[in-house]
Write an enzyme that holds these catalytic residues in place. Structure first.
Site, PDB file in Angstrom:
ATOM      1  N   VAL A  70      25.519  84.035  40.253  1.00 46.08           N
ATOM      2  CA  VAL A  70      26.960  83.891  40.053  1.00 46.08           C
ATOM      3  C   VAL A  70      27.282  82.436  39.706  1.00 46.08           C
ATOM      4  O   VAL A  70      28.167  82.152  38.893  1.00 46.08           O
ATOM      5  CB  VAL A  70      27.714  84.347  41.327  1.00 46.08           C
ATOM      6  CG1 VAL A  70      29.209  84.092  41.198  1.00 46.08           C
ATOM      7  CG2 VAL A  70      27.458  85.837  41.583  1.00 46.08           C
ATOM      8  N   GLY A  71      26.535  81.522  40.282  1.00 49.61           N
ATOM      9  CA  GLY A  71      26.761  80.106  39.978  1.00 49.61           C
ATOM     10  C   GLY A  71      27.991  79.550  40.657  1.00 49.61           C
ATOM     11  O   GLY A  71      28.672  78.674  40.129  1.00 49.61           O
ATOM     12  N   CYS A 131      22.651  77.751  48.318  1.00 45.29           N
ATOM     13  CA  CYS A 131      22.802  78.539  47.083  1.00 45.29           C
ATOM     14  C   CYS A 131      21.658  78.220  46.114  1.00 45.29           C
ATOM     15  O   CYS A 131      21.460  77.065  45.754  1.00 45.29           O
ATOM     16  CB  CYS A 131      24.141  78.247  46.413  1.00 45.29           C
ATOM     17  SG  CYS A 131      24.286  79.139  44.852  1.00 45.29           S
ATOM     18  N   THR A 270      25.158  93.391  49.606  1.00 41.37           N
ATOM     19  CA  THR A 270      24.680  94.199  48.480  1.00 41.37           C
ATOM     20  C   THR A 270      24.957  95.689  48.686  1.00 41.37           C
ATOM     21  O   THR A 270      25.241  96.410  47.726  1.00 41.37           O
ATOM     22  CB  THR A 270      23.171  93.935  48.269  1.00 41.37           C
ATOM     23  OG1 THR A 270      23.023  92.523  48.046  1.00 41.37           O
ATOM     24  CG2 THR A 270      22.622  94.684  47.079  1.00 41.37           C
TER      25      THR A 270
HETATM   26  C1  SIN Z   1      26.156  82.225  43.687  1.00 38.09           C
HETATM   27  O1  SIN Z   1      27.368  81.943  43.591  1.00 38.09           O
HETATM   28  O2  SIN Z   1      25.367  81.934  42.787  1.00 38.09           O
HETATM   29  C2  SIN Z   1      25.656  82.962  44.879  1.00 38.09           C
HETATM   30  C3  SIN Z   1      26.099  82.356  46.149  1.00 38.09           C
HETATM   31  C4  SIN Z   1      25.021  81.780  46.984  1.00 38.09           C
HETATM   32  O3  SIN Z   1      23.847  82.125  46.807  1.00 38.09           O
HETATM   33  O4  SIN Z   1      25.312  80.982  47.882  1.00 38.09           O
END
Ligand code: SIN
Length: 308
Positions: A70-71, A131, A270
């Protein structure tokens, strides 16, 4: 009569199920989680700057789970804290604790985020130290090693007042228990584990290229449950503070494993993608049935029993 309520860091939860911060980014989905009966809801991790997120697609289901990058798509602290203020005002009467999650890679930035959030008085603050989907300008290693995690926690605890602060840790490290222990020594009130595993990659064999826009992403879902159970088990051995365990929970047996390993609260993320938010009612009924069938009145009778 068995009951599902849980005390975690001095906060009362009607049931142990928490929506983790991760793939759900929209406030409307956090509202749906509250309405569906989650015991607590974690909002999407906020960063200093607004982030659009990584290129699409950001999520993909594979045979045994899901991969996401998602980033950290979020509005940034200025707009995000305004939205949180409204959200907390609207939902404070519903008795569902709200966890605000924050992500930064510099201590100074973390402190700025915490300063903006403390006056809003969320139930808990989660420091996302884990993350896997951030780019290099963020300096990936922060939170992946104990020195930085300890320093962030110790500085944040000086300004967080009465709001409990928990650290969300990555399984992608040599020794997760060591990092948990350092967080505890620096004032953490609890630990959340695990963030996604990896990063991993899935290739589209027709297009002959990685499926995710960012190519790599963190893995969640059934495939990661044994890693989550092992991490929670090791953390429980290392610390006295409570653990929010998560990673791959789909059914009641998975919940029981995490609790027996040492978790007090259980993250369910999930599974909401596979089965919808209604999964939470299914899990609550199945957990109550398990407790009644096994003469367990209170979930704390099961926490950590696999260590005996
Ligand atoms: C994401 O936003 O890439 C996922 C969130 C996370 O892994 O903390």
């Amino acid at each position: 009569m068995s009951n599902l309520s849980v005390n975690f860091c001095g906060v009362h939860f009607n049931n142990p199920f928490i929506l983790p911060s991760g793939i759900i980014t929209e406030v409307k989905d956090h509202v749906r989680a509250i309405e569906a009966g989650f015991g607590g809801v974690t909002l999407k991790s906020l960063t200093y700057e607004r982030r659009e997120g990584n290129p699409l697609p950001r999520m993909w289901k594979f045979d045994c789970g899901m991969i996401n990058s998602v980033g950290l798509r979020n509005a940034g602290i200025e707009k995000g804290s305004e939205e949180i203020a409204v959200f907390l005002k609207e939902h404070s009467g519903k008795k569902v604790p709200i966890l605000v999650s924050l992500f930064a890679t510099k201590v100074k930035e973390f402190l700025y985020l915490v300063e903006k959030i403390v006056p809003l008085n969320p139930s808990l603050i989660e420091l996302n130290l884990s993350c896997p989907n951030v780019e290099d300008e963020f300096g990936k290693s922060l939170g992946m090693e104990k020195g930085a995690s300890g320093e962030i926690m110790s500085e944040v605890k000086k300004i967080s007042g009465k709001i409990p602060v928990i650290a969300k840790l990555s399984p992608n490290v040599a020794n997760i228990a060591d990092i948990a222990k350092t967080c505890e020594a620096n004032g953490a009130d609890g630990i959340a584990a695990i963030n996604t595993l990896g990063p991993g990659m899935v290739i589209d064999i027709v297009k002959r290229k990685p499926i995710l826009g960012a190519k790599k992403g963190g893995m969640s879902g059934p495939a990661v449950l044994p890693v989550a159970v092992r991490c929670v088990y090791e953390i429980y051995d290392a610390v006295k503070i409570p653990i929010l365990g998560m990673g791959g929970v789909m059914k009641v047996e998975d919940i029981i494993q995490l609790i027996m390993a040492g978790a007090t609260l259980i993250g369910v993320g999930t599974a909401t993608y596979y089965k919808g938010m209604k999964v939470i009612e299914e899990l609550k009924s199945a957990l109550l049935k398990y407790m009644e069938g096994n003469k367990v009145k209170d979930l704390k009778e099961l926490v950590g029993v696999a260590h005996n």
